[in-house]
Write an enzyme that holds these catalytic residues in place. Sequence first.
Site, PDB file in Angstrom:
ATOM      1  N   HIS A 114       0.810  -1.218   0.000  1.00 32.61           N
ATOM      2  CA  HIS A 114       0.000   0.000   0.000  1.00 32.61           C
ATOM      3  C   HIS A 114       0.849   1.276   0.000  1.00 32.61           C
ATOM      4  O   HIS A 114       0.324   2.378  -0.198  1.00 32.61           O
ATOM      5  CB  HIS A 114      -0.939   0.006   1.210  1.00 32.61           C
ATOM      6  N   ASP A 125      -1.951   2.089  -4.739  1.00 32.64           N
ATOM      7  CA  ASP A 125      -3.198   2.560  -4.136  1.00 32.64           C
ATOM      8  C   ASP A 125      -4.289   1.507  -4.315  1.00 32.64           C
ATOM      9  O   ASP A 125      -4.238   0.660  -5.219  1.00 32.64           O
ATOM     10  CB  ASP A 125      -3.642   3.870  -4.781  1.00 32.64           C
TER      11      ASP A 125
END
Length: 442
Positions: free
Chosen positions: A413, A417
């Site tokens: 992450h 995204d």
Amino acid sequence: MGEHLIKMPDVGEGIAEAELVEWHVKVGDLVREDALLAAVMTDKATVEIPSPVDGEVLWLGADIGDVVAIGSPLIRLKTGDEDGVASGHDTSDKAPEAPSRPKDIEAQADGAVKTSDAVVEKQAREAPQPQPVEVPQSPPVRVHRPSVPRMEGDKPVASPAVRLRAREAGIDLRQVPGTGPAGRITHEDLDAFLTHGPQVAKAQGLVQDTSVQHVKVIGLRRKIAEKMAVAKSRIPHITYVEEVDVTALEDLRTTLNATKRADRPKLTLLPFLMRAMVKAIADQPHLNAIYDDEAGVVHQHGGVHIGIATQTGSGLMVPIVRHAEARDIWDCATELTRLSEAAKAGLATREELSGSTITITSLGAMGGIVTTPVINYPEVAIIGVNKIMVRPMWDGSTFIPRKMMNLSSSFDHRIIDGWDAAVFVQRIKTLLETPAMIFVEA
């Protein structure tokens, strides 16, 4: 006679140390030249160390699980002609110091007379009252009697002598099965408990098992543990799960397997997934990357080197199908088969087990409904395959049976995204649900 010192060999360019994962000898063993002495591991490659000479093992320089520097003393051998080590004689057993005497013909009169079998037999026939000889008795045969199950709270039945012996040995008699009358615990029961532990009580009834095994984490398992710890501690994972209708894909796969050439491998789902990933990566190349988080640099690769998580007898390995972007379905399947077989046989090379840019993990029929794959650090994405199941799906007017499969995929992450992760999985889903598109070149 002399000594020969064997040091940890150079097991690869740039390797400074290796973990000892197996000894094939112990102190006192006699070994021949080229006999296997030990096995060491670097990363995920195992290297065997043979003996350069004949000799007797005098000393071992490390324990299983120790990490030994290259060039450090590892084994010391005694070499020379003694005991046939260097002369080529059979060295499986050392010669006894003196011939052993038969146990059943020892004269007991003065404790020093030794006679042959023939002399003893002659004396036994001629002498009216032969001297008694001591014949060793065979140990009494212990007949196993089923243990009597002891109910919770019942006190164990045992003689004072057995209780004293158990107390001195630190044994809780409540854990010892009794085979005597009315479940009485005997000395033989204590012997069995000391040898085998509480599992001997399982012949009758249920008992508590208080045994503890201490298993040292070494070798490949230690490497896996270290890598998983690094991946989970350094990568903030996001996992995205989507279901895929693979009915058409399975029909196509069955047809291709039924009509394939004899020299081609059987197709599984993975080659189709690999080709779908290649097409999806063409649209989102930043998912095919290595993130050097210490330098703060993402290394985005043009070549798609797909790691295939493979369960082996030694543990989890990840052989690499290199340049999947340049392989068709059949070539992907061929290389996948070759690498999987090499990994399971322990023959995969260091080069075949390193350098992946994105990974697939699949448990096949054991794949469950949903998984949360751990990213193969330092990659930024991993695609997880769950098992195929026939489910009733609504087509707008009725329920129809469809072959459905979930993809459970994790992403770093920090770099990927949530939206990008979803777009990537949805692109793979579209390709798998319309498999003809996999074969259409852009």
